[in-house]
Design an enzyme around this catalytic site. Sequence first.
Site, PDB file in Angstrom:
ATOM      1  N   GLY A   1      50.552 -34.674  34.406  1.00 53.43           N
ATOM      2  CA  GLY A   1      51.968 -34.886  34.711  1.00 53.43           C
ATOM      3  C   GLY A   1      52.756 -33.779  34.057  1.00 53.43           C
ATOM      4  O   GLY A   1      53.009 -33.809  32.852  1.00 53.43           O
TER       5      GLY A   1
ATOM      6  N   ALA B   1      64.218 -33.427  28.225  1.00 53.11           N
ATOM      7  CA  ALA B   1      64.032 -32.375  29.231  1.00 53.11           C
ATOM      8  C   ALA B   1      64.303 -32.932  30.619  1.00 53.11           C
ATOM      9  O   ALA B   1      64.202 -34.139  30.843  1.00 53.11           O
ATOM     10  CB  ALA B   1      62.603 -31.835  29.150  1.00 53.11           C
TER      11      ALA B   1
ATOM     12  N   LYS C   1      62.010 -47.303  19.498  1.00 56.22           N
ATOM     13  CA  LYS C   1      62.503 -46.493  20.624  1.00 56.22           C
ATOM     14  C   LYS C   1      62.653 -47.360  21.880  1.00 56.22           C
ATOM     15  O   LYS C   1      63.611 -47.214  22.639  1.00 56.22           O
ATOM     16  CB  LYS C   1      61.549 -45.319  20.886  1.00 56.22           C
ATOM     17  CG  LYS C   1      62.055 -44.450  22.011  1.00 56.22           C
ATOM     18  CD  LYS C   1      61.624 -43.020  21.942  1.00 56.22           C
ATOM     19  CE  LYS C   1      62.499 -42.185  22.874  1.00 56.22           C
ATOM     20  NZ  LYS C   1      61.737 -41.319  23.748  1.00 56.22           N
TER      21      LYS C   1
ATOM     22  N   ASN D   1      66.019 -47.791  24.249  1.00 54.38           N
ATOM     23  CA  ASN D   1      65.986 -47.578  25.706  1.00 54.38           C
ATOM     24  C   ASN D   1      66.355 -48.852  26.457  1.00 54.38           C
ATOM     25  O   ASN D   1      67.044 -48.804  27.481  1.00 54.38           O
ATOM     26  CB  ASN D   1      64.591 -47.117  26.153  1.00 54.38           C
ATOM     27  CG  ASN D   1      64.361 -45.647  25.851  1.00 54.38           C
ATOM     28  OD1 ASN D   1      65.280 -44.851  25.875  1.00 54.38           O
ATOM     29  ND2 ASN D   1      63.129 -45.284  25.536  1.00 54.38           N
TER      30      ASN D   1
ATOM     31  N   ASN E   1      69.436 -47.850  28.753  1.00 54.95           N
ATOM     32  CA  ASN E   1      69.064 -47.474  30.118  1.00 54.95           C
ATOM     33  C   ASN E   1      69.616 -48.385  31.229  1.00 54.95           C
ATOM     34  O   ASN E   1      70.313 -47.904  32.124  1.00 54.95           O
ATOM     35  CB  ASN E   1      67.540 -47.365  30.227  1.00 54.95           C
ATOM     36  CG  ASN E   1      67.061 -45.964  29.901  1.00 54.95           C
ATOM     37  OD1 ASN E   1      67.300 -45.039  30.651  1.00 54.95           O
ATOM     38  ND2 ASN E   1      66.414 -45.794  28.768  1.00 54.95           N
TER      39      ASN E   1
ATOM     40  N   ASN F   1      76.193 -42.160  28.756  1.00 50.02           N
ATOM     41  CA  ASN F   1      75.828 -42.907  27.549  1.00 50.02           C
ATOM     42  C   ASN F   1      77.024 -43.171  26.619  1.00 50.02           C
ATOM     43  O   ASN F   1      77.090 -44.201  25.960  1.00 50.02           O
ATOM     44  CB  ASN F   1      74.756 -42.141  26.758  1.00 50.02           C
ATOM     45  CG  ASN F   1      73.425 -42.132  27.468  1.00 50.02           C
ATOM     46  OD1 ASN F   1      73.287 -42.738  28.533  1.00 50.02           O
ATOM     47  ND2 ASN F   1      72.439 -41.458  26.903  1.00 50.02           N
TER      48      ASN F   1
ATOM     49  N   ASN G   1      75.397 -37.472  28.345  1.00 50.75           N
ATOM     50  CA  ASN G   1      74.157 -37.521  29.144  1.00 50.75           C
ATOM     51  C   ASN G   1      74.155 -38.701  30.112  1.00 50.75           C
ATOM     52  O   ASN G   1      74.685 -39.767  29.801  1.00 50.75           O
ATOM     53  CB  ASN G   1      72.932 -37.700  28.243  1.00 50.75           C
ATOM     54  CG  ASN G   1      72.657 -36.463  27.413  1.00 50.75           C
ATOM     55  OD1 ASN G   1      73.460 -35.533  27.383  1.00 50.75           O
ATOM     56  ND2 ASN G   1      71.534 -36.464  26.737  1.00 50.75           N
TER      57      ASN G   1
ATOM     58  N   SER H   1      67.992 -41.669  31.755  1.00 52.84           N
ATOM     59  CA  SER H   1      66.972 -41.387  32.777  1.00 52.84           C
ATOM     60  C   SER H   1      66.997 -42.453  33.870  1.00 52.84           C
ATOM     61  O   SER H   1      66.780 -42.163  35.050  1.00 52.84           O
ATOM     62  CB  SER H   1      65.588 -41.309  32.141  1.00 52.84           C
ATOM     63  OG  SER H   1      65.304 -42.512  31.467  1.00 52.84           O
TER      64      SER H   1
HETATM   65  P1  NAD Z   1      58.962 -36.454  35.437  1.00 54.60           P
HETATM   66  O1  NAD Z   1      59.198 -37.345  36.604  1.00 54.60           O
HETATM   67  O2  NAD Z   1      59.844 -35.283  35.225  1.00 54.60           O
HETATM   68  O3  NAD Z   1      57.444 -35.937  35.447  1.00 54.60           O
HETATM   69  C1  NAD Z   1      56.358 -36.709  35.839  1.00 54.60           C
HETATM   70  C2  NAD Z   1      55.440 -35.813  36.639  1.00 54.60           C
HETATM   71  O4  NAD Z   1      54.241 -36.529  36.919  1.00 54.60           O
HETATM   72  C3  NAD Z   1      56.017 -35.362  37.980  1.00 54.60           C
HETATM   73  O5  NAD Z   1      56.095 -33.948  38.040  1.00 54.60           O
HETATM   74  C4  NAD Z   1      55.033 -35.925  39.015  1.00 54.60           C
HETATM   75  O6  NAD Z   1      54.835 -35.049  40.124  1.00 54.60           O
HETATM   76  C5  NAD Z   1      53.776 -36.064  38.175  1.00 54.60           C
HETATM   77  N1  NAD Z   1      52.793 -37.002  38.717  1.00 54.60           N
HETATM   78  C6  NAD Z   1      52.985 -38.198  39.321  1.00 54.60           C
HETATM   79  N2  NAD Z   1      51.804 -38.748  39.670  1.00 54.60           N
HETATM   80  C7  NAD Z   1      50.839 -37.886  39.277  1.00 54.60           C
HETATM   81  C8  NAD Z   1      49.429 -37.894  39.343  1.00 54.60           C
HETATM   82  N3  NAD Z   1      48.765 -38.914  39.909  1.00 54.60           N
HETATM   83  N4  NAD Z   1      48.748 -36.838  38.834  1.00 54.60           N
HETATM   84  C9  NAD Z   1      49.403 -35.802  38.267  1.00 54.60           C
HETATM   85  N5  NAD Z   1      50.760 -35.743  38.171  1.00 54.60           N
HETATM   86  C10 NAD Z   1      51.455 -36.771  38.667  1.00 54.60           C
HETATM   87  O7  NAD Z   1      59.000 -37.418  34.150  1.00 54.60           O
HETATM   88  P2  NAD Z   1      59.400 -37.051  32.645  1.00 54.60           P
HETATM   89  O8  NAD Z   1      60.874 -37.095  32.504  1.00 54.60           O
HETATM   90  O9  NAD Z   1      58.653 -35.840  32.238  1.00 54.60           O
HETATM   91  O10 NAD Z   1      58.825 -38.332  31.890  1.00 54.60           O
HETATM   92  C11 NAD Z   1      57.445 -38.516  31.603  1.00 54.60           C
HETATM   93  C12 NAD Z   1      57.339 -39.611  30.545  1.00 54.60           C
HETATM   94  O11 NAD Z   1      57.990 -39.154  29.350  1.00 54.60           O
HETATM   95  C13 NAD Z   1      58.060 -40.912  30.929  1.00 54.60           C
HETATM   96  O12 NAD Z   1      57.372 -42.012  30.425  1.00 54.60           O
HETATM   97  C14 NAD Z   1      59.416 -40.783  30.237  1.00 54.60           C
HETATM   98  O13 NAD Z   1      60.036 -42.015  29.966  1.00 54.60           O
HETATM   99  C15 NAD Z   1      58.998 -40.072  28.953  1.00 54.60           C
HETATM  100  N6  NAD Z   1      60.083 -39.349  28.286  1.00 54.60           N
HETATM  101  C16 NAD Z   1      60.885 -38.498  28.986  1.00 54.60           C
HETATM  102  C17 NAD Z   1      61.888 -37.818  28.308  1.00 54.60           C
HETATM  103  C18 NAD Z   1      62.767 -36.822  29.020  1.00 54.60           C
HETATM  104  O14 NAD Z   1      63.721 -36.298  28.389  1.00 54.60           O
HETATM  105  N7  NAD Z   1      62.502 -36.470  30.277  1.00 54.60           N
HETATM  106  C19 NAD Z   1      62.079 -38.027  26.930  1.00 54.60           C
HETATM  107  C20 NAD Z   1      61.220 -38.892  26.269  1.00 54.60           C
HETATM  108  C21 NAD Z   1      60.228 -39.556  26.945  1.00 54.60           C
END
Ligand code: NAD
Length: 308
Positions: free
Chosen positions: A7, A129, A185, A189, A193, A203, A253, A256
């Site tokens: 991912g 991000a 955390k 959330n 959220n 927020n 912000n 998500s």
């Molecule tokens: P995102 O949607 O940006 O990225 C997830 C990625 O996974 C996508 O690019 C998607 O194409 C890919 N994906 C889906 N199915 C797949 C598979 N079977 N094989 C390979 N890739 C696959 O999500 P994100 O924002 O990066 O969040 C990821 C995790 O991190 C979540 O649990 C989120 O809550 C957590 N998180 C995010 C943030 C943030 O700021 N974005 C901060 C803290 C925690």
Amino acid sequence: VKIAVMGAGAMGALYGALLAEGGNEVTLVDAWQEHVQAIMEHGLQVETGGCLKTFSVKAVSDPLLLGVQDLVLIFVKSYHTEVVVKNIHHLFHDGTAVLTLQNGLGNADIIAAAFNKATVLVGTTSHGATVLGPGQIRHAGAGDTVVGKYSGKIDQHLSDIAAEFTRCHLNARTDDNIMGVIWGKLLINAGINPVTAICGVLNGELLKAENIRQMAKLLIDEGEAVARASGIELPYNDTFAVLEKVAAATAANRSSMLQDIMSGRATEIDYINGAVVKEGEKCGVPTPCNKFITRLIKELEQRGSDRC
Ligand code: NAD
């Protein structure tokens, strides 16, 4: 260190880029072909505070193209964890560790059911991000990485991984009370959220609008009661006071979940407020507010823009 990141969206790409820059042999694995192709052709572009930097990192869409790894990082959205873990057994040898820093509760259980529990590492990240487009992400805010073991105490292997993350600017530390950190955390959330997603607000409104503030407080109070009844040692005495600090620090912000609802995507509600409900049922603590808001978000998810 050989690292596969499952991912490579916002967070996976960020962690992968920084770990690769530090000299690790990183492969990003993502189902989004256009994104993978852009990374392979032009590198991964990371925008931080208006500056664009290109990172050279390998990307593939099929995990079968990879061999055994030292570390596997799971960074798909929670509702994809189950699918991802099915196809990556060949990445593991005896010493391979698997780490989830995903939000919510339940991911580590899914991962631990698929692999040797002793190799499963869990934690949280307060980096932020977002994906800007194929091959491009924004590092919206620097934060910390906290890691611990799913079962057992911190060992040298985990400390070495945390040290490597810190060397690569991911600011990591280990914590023996990792479930407490994860729940801390989770509750923040669970408060921020869904109410921001339903009310369609930034927020910062949590600090200004009394109705929104009180809804968040109801959700957190229930979650705290569940945590206490489940024997979780929360990291804060007053979780709601921490929520107010987080809301102030992220006032401009969109949460998500709000972003997901606005874009018609699935949310992680089942792993956040839905998880509070599930844990409440296990220990006999009622969670009517979390139950109600989970249903409301699921209805919004299903309707998308189809509302009158
Ligand atoms: P995102 O949607 O940006 O990225 C997830 C990625 O996974 C996508 O690019 C998607 O194409 C890919 N994906 C889906 N199915 C797949 C598979 N079977 N094989 C390979 N890739 C696959 O999500 P994100 O924002 O990066 O969040 C990821 C995790 O991190 C979540 O649990 C989120 O809550 C957590 N998180 C995010 C943030 C943030 O700021 N974005 C901060 C803290 C925690």
